[in-house]
Design a protein around this motif. Sequence first.
Motif, PDB file in Angstrom:
ATOM      1  N   PRO A 129       0.821  -1.217   0.000  1.00  0.00           N
ATOM      2  CA  PRO A 129       0.000   0.000   0.000  1.00  0.00           C
ATOM      3  C   PRO A 129       0.852   1.264   0.000  1.00  0.00           C
ATOM      4  CG  PRO A 129      -0.025  -1.043   2.143  1.00  0.00           C
ATOM      5  CD  PRO A 129       0.647  -2.000   1.235  1.00  0.00           C
ATOM      6  N   THR A 130       0.368   2.282  -0.682  1.00  0.00           N
ATOM      7  CA  THR A 130       1.081   3.557  -0.754  1.00  0.00           C
ATOM      8  C   THR A 130       0.380   4.661   0.033  1.00  0.00           C
ATOM      9  OG1 THR A 130      -0.091   4.096  -2.803  1.00  0.00           O
ATOM     10  CG2 THR A 130       2.051   3.004  -3.017  1.00  0.00           C
ATOM     11  N   GLY A 131      -0.808   4.368   0.540  1.00  0.00           N
ATOM     12  CA  GLY A 131      -1.534   5.327   1.370  1.00  0.00           C
ATOM     13  C   GLY A 131      -1.419   4.942   2.832  1.00  0.00           C
ATOM     14  N   ASP A 132      -2.558   4.705   3.468  1.00  0.00           N
ATOM     15  CA  ASP A 132      -2.531   4.214   4.840  1.00  0.00           C
ATOM     16  C   ASP A 132      -1.965   2.795   4.846  1.00  0.00           C
ATOM     17  OD1 ASP A 132      -3.716   6.574   5.483  1.00  0.00           O
ATOM     18  OD2 ASP A 132      -5.632   5.713   6.151  1.00  0.00           O
ATOM     19  N   PHE A 133      -1.160   2.480   5.865  1.00  0.00           N
ATOM     20  CA  PHE A 133      -0.609   1.123   5.929  1.00  0.00           C
ATOM     21  C   PHE A 133      -0.199   0.795   7.354  1.00  0.00           C
ATOM     22  CE2 PHE A 133       3.230   3.698   4.824  1.00  0.00           C
ATOM     23  CZ  PHE A 133       4.027   3.411   5.916  1.00  0.00           C
ATOM     24  N   THR A 134       0.003  -0.493   7.575  1.00  0.00           N
ATOM     25  CA  THR A 134       0.643  -1.001   8.784  1.00  0.00           C
ATOM     26  C   THR A 134       1.651  -2.060   8.372  1.00  0.00           C
ATOM     27  OG1 THR A 134      -1.343  -0.639  10.135  1.00  0.00           O
ATOM     28  CG2 THR A 134       0.327  -2.157  11.016  1.00  0.00           C
ATOM     29  N   TRP A 135       2.871  -1.894   8.821  1.00  0.00           N
ATOM     30  CA  TRP A 135       3.913  -2.921   8.684  1.00  0.00           C
ATOM     31  C   TRP A 135       4.198  -3.445  10.082  1.00  0.00           C
ATOM     32  CZ3 TRP A 135       8.548  -2.176   4.849  1.00  0.00           C
ATOM     33  CH2 TRP A 135       8.053  -1.872   3.568  1.00  0.00           C
ATOM     34  N   THR A 192      11.382  -9.382  19.480  1.00  0.00           N
ATOM     35  CA  THR A 192      10.718  -8.099  19.696  1.00  0.00           C
ATOM     36  C   THR A 192       9.730  -7.861  18.562  1.00  0.00           C
ATOM     37  OG1 THR A 192      12.687  -7.180  20.774  1.00  0.00           O
ATOM     38  CG2 THR A 192      11.039  -5.618  19.984  1.00  0.00           C
ATOM     39  N   HIS A 193       8.549  -7.406  18.903  1.00  0.00           N
ATOM     40  CA  HIS A 193       7.536  -7.098  17.892  1.00  0.00           C
ATOM     41  C   HIS A 193       7.624  -5.620  17.539  1.00  0.00           C
ATOM     42  CE1 HIS A 193       3.491  -6.174  16.259  1.00  0.00           C
ATOM     43  NE2 HIS A 193       3.588  -7.398  15.766  1.00  0.00           N
ATOM     44  N   LEU A 194       7.738  -5.338  16.249  1.00  0.00           N
ATOM     45  CA  LEU A 194       7.823  -3.961  15.760  1.00  0.00           C
ATOM     46  C   LEU A 194       6.649  -3.682  14.828  1.00  0.00           C
ATOM     47  CD1 LEU A 194      11.629  -3.879  14.812  1.00  0.00           C
ATOM     48  CD2 LEU A 194      10.570  -3.241  17.003  1.00  0.00           C
ATOM     49  N   ALA A 195       6.118  -2.485  14.915  1.00  0.00           N
ATOM     50  CA  ALA A 195       5.025  -2.091  14.032  1.00  0.00           C
ATOM     51  C   ALA A 195       5.152  -0.616  13.684  1.00  0.00           C
ATOM     52  CB  ALA A 195       3.667  -2.357  14.688  1.00  0.00           C
ATOM     53  N   ALA A 196       4.840  -0.312  12.430  1.00  0.00           N
ATOM     54  CA  ALA A 196       4.790   1.066  11.943  1.00  0.00           C
ATOM     55  C   ALA A 196       3.434   1.275  11.291  1.00  0.00           C
ATOM     56  CB  ALA A 196       5.912   1.330  10.944  1.00  0.00           C
ATOM     57  N   VAL A 197       2.735   2.320  11.703  1.00  0.00           N
ATOM     58  CA  VAL A 197       1.379   2.591  11.226  1.00  0.00           C
ATOM     59  C   VAL A 197       1.333   3.991  10.626  1.00  0.00           C
ATOM     60  CG1 VAL A 197      -1.059   2.789  11.852  1.00  0.00           C
ATOM     61  CG2 VAL A 197       0.399   1.088  13.002  1.00  0.00           C
ATOM     62  N   ARG A 198       0.864   4.060   9.396  1.00  0.00           N
ATOM     63  CA  ARG A 198       0.681   5.372   8.763  1.00  0.00           C
ATOM     64  C   ARG A 198      -0.809   5.598   8.523  1.00  0.00           C
ATOM     65  NH1 ARG A 198       3.200   7.728   3.023  1.00  0.00           N
ATOM     66  NH2 ARG A 198       1.750   9.456   2.825  1.00  0.00           N
ATOM     67  N   GLN A 199      -1.289   6.741   8.987  1.00  0.00           N
ATOM     68  CA  GLN A 199      -2.670   7.146   8.745  1.00  0.00           C
ATOM     69  C   GLN A 199      -2.665   8.588   8.297  1.00  0.00           C
ATOM     70  OE1 GLN A 199      -5.393   6.857  12.097  1.00  0.00           O
ATOM     71  NE2 GLN A 199      -7.104   6.499  10.704  1.00  0.00           N
ATOM     72  N   GLY A 200      -3.019   8.805   7.018  1.00  0.00           N
ATOM     73  CA  GLY A 200      -2.871  10.131   6.452  1.00  0.00           C
ATOM     74  C   GLY A 200      -1.396  10.477   6.395  1.00  0.00           C
ATOM     75  N   ALA A 253       5.740 -11.766   9.457  1.00  0.00           N
ATOM     76  CA  ALA A 253       5.773 -10.444   8.820  1.00  0.00           C
ATOM     77  C   ALA A 253       4.422 -10.177   8.161  1.00  0.00           C
ATOM     78  CB  ALA A 253       6.884 -10.388   7.782  1.00  0.00           C
ATOM     79  N   ARG A 254       3.855  -9.017   8.446  1.00  0.00           N
ATOM     80  CA  ARG A 254       2.540  -8.671   7.891  1.00  0.00           C
ATOM     81  C   ARG A 254       2.532  -7.228   7.382  1.00  0.00           C
ATOM     82  NH1 ARG A 254      -1.874 -11.066  12.275  1.00  0.00           N
ATOM     83  NH2 ARG A 254      -1.086 -13.215  12.324  1.00  0.00           N
ATOM     84  N   ILE A 255       1.800  -7.031   6.311  1.00  0.00           N
ATOM     85  CA  ILE A 255       1.574  -5.689   5.776  1.00  0.00           C
ATOM     86  C   ILE A 255       0.077  -5.541   5.508  1.00  0.00           C
ATOM     87  CG2 ILE A 255       1.986  -4.113   3.843  1.00  0.00           C
ATOM     88  CD1 ILE A 255       4.771  -5.285   3.585  1.00  0.00           C
ATOM     89  N   TYR A 256      -0.493  -4.456   6.000  1.00  0.00           N
ATOM     90  CA  TYR A 256      -1.912  -4.170   5.823  1.00  0.00           C
ATOM     91  C   TYR A 256      -2.071  -2.861   5.049  1.00  0.00           C
ATOM     92  CZ  TYR A 256      -2.156  -7.064  10.123  1.00  0.00           C
ATOM     93  OH  TYR A 256      -1.997  -8.031  11.082  1.00  0.00           O
ATOM     94  N   SER A 257      -3.118  -2.776   4.238  1.00  0.00           N
ATOM     95  CA  SER A 257      -3.464  -1.509   3.592  1.00  0.00           C
ATOM     96  C   SER A 257      -4.490  -0.797   4.463  1.00  0.00           C
ATOM     97  CB  SER A 257      -4.023  -1.755   2.182  1.00  0.00           C
ATOM     98  OG  SER A 257      -5.121  -2.649   2.231  1.00  0.00           O
ATOM     99  N   GLN A 262      -3.890   0.878  18.057  1.00  0.00           N
ATOM    100  CA  GLN A 262      -2.957   0.274  18.999  1.00  0.00           C
ATOM    101  C   GLN A 262      -3.525  -1.022  19.562  1.00  0.00           C
ATOM    102  OE1 GLN A 262      -1.564   2.845  22.129  1.00  0.00           O
ATOM    103  NE2 GLN A 262      -0.066   1.358  22.868  1.00  0.00           N
ATOM    104  N   ALA A 263      -4.846  -1.067  19.765  1.00  0.00           N
ATOM    105  CA  ALA A 263      -5.474  -2.289  20.269  1.00  0.00           C
ATOM    106  C   ALA A 263      -5.309  -3.430  19.273  1.00  0.00           C
ATOM    107  CB  ALA A 263      -6.953  -2.041  20.558  1.00  0.00           C
ATOM    108  N   GLU A 264      -5.410  -3.114  17.980  1.00  0.00           N
ATOM    109  CA  GLU A 264      -5.232  -4.159  16.960  1.00  0.00           C
ATOM    110  C   GLU A 264      -3.779  -4.606  16.871  1.00  0.00           C
ATOM    111  OE1 GLU A 264      -8.798  -3.178  13.784  1.00  0.00           O
ATOM    112  OE2 GLU A 264      -7.054  -1.852  13.849  1.00  0.00           O
TER     113      GLU A 264
END
Length: 320
Positions: A129-135, A192-200, A253-257, A262-264
């Motif tokens: 995804p190039t917009g909102d995403f979660t890695w 260690t669990h790492l996550a990056a979330v982009r919204q807007g 490894a997961r990628i979401y569009s 934070q709860a998810e």
Amino acid sequence: MLIYSLLILTSIMTISFALMKLVLPKIKTVRDVSYSAIAAYAADSALELCVYKVRKGSNPPPVVSSGVNLELQLSFPEGTGTLSADSSANGSTASFVNGTGWSAAGRFQFAPIFDGIDDRIDVANPVIPTGDFTWEVWVWPNTVTGVQSIMSIGSSAGTNSLEMVLNGNIFEMRLNGSVLAATQAISAGTWTHLAAVRQGSGVSLYVNAVSAGSGFSSAVFNFGTCQLLLGADAGSGCSTGLLSFLNGKIDEARIYSQALTQAEVTASIPVPPSLTMTNGSTFVLYYPATTSNISTCSEAEFNHRAVGTYRGIGRSFEVF
């Protein structure tokens, strides 16, 4: 009379050994990897574990909630070979390159292991995804020195890139050259669990589901036909001038569009069961067993690690 007594004694010993085999699990080796003098407590841990009947696969990756736009899920269940299947609906394929191997000590089961020299995984034709995403990903670094790439994708035009890296012991998300660094350091030799979330234009980082920094990025991405790289980063283009090789392991490894809450993100981190030993110390058990399922205590053939404290001192035991 003496012969008769010996026959009775032999019979008693035979029955005793038979009963022991029924009661005790088949623990082949107990090792206290902290090199203390109390390895016996690891055996106690194993006995308790057997009583609890912990089975292989009882700590699987959490199921993705319905409605979440999952574009990539690499759980690495194969444990052998040079290919791993994407469990998302997109069905991409991850290819192990340059001898990237397997570890039976993944976060959940198996995990690819990278040598920090030239190992990597390529995922061809990914849906990124190039917009909102979660890695998000689980990572086990063997060392926390230098820059190590966890997941990255470049651009055939050479002007776009999105990278999840370790810079020393700090998790960073790099978006077209801008860098957002986590405020919480991570350690070598642990998952260690790492996550990056982009919204807007907002970007949030999480370490073990705990907020670890936020920032902004207005980057516009166009990845073209580039593959997703795990364990390496391209100096330019899709895979030119590879660098920043990871020395360690990656799992789930997961990628979401979609920008997960934070709860998810928290829901992606199942809590391993704790085990209270008879001496009152509490240990946490890590999976999986590496052989057959544990069906009964007398048939247990397993490999696990227990970590925790005994009398205030950190311990790490392996039973295998």
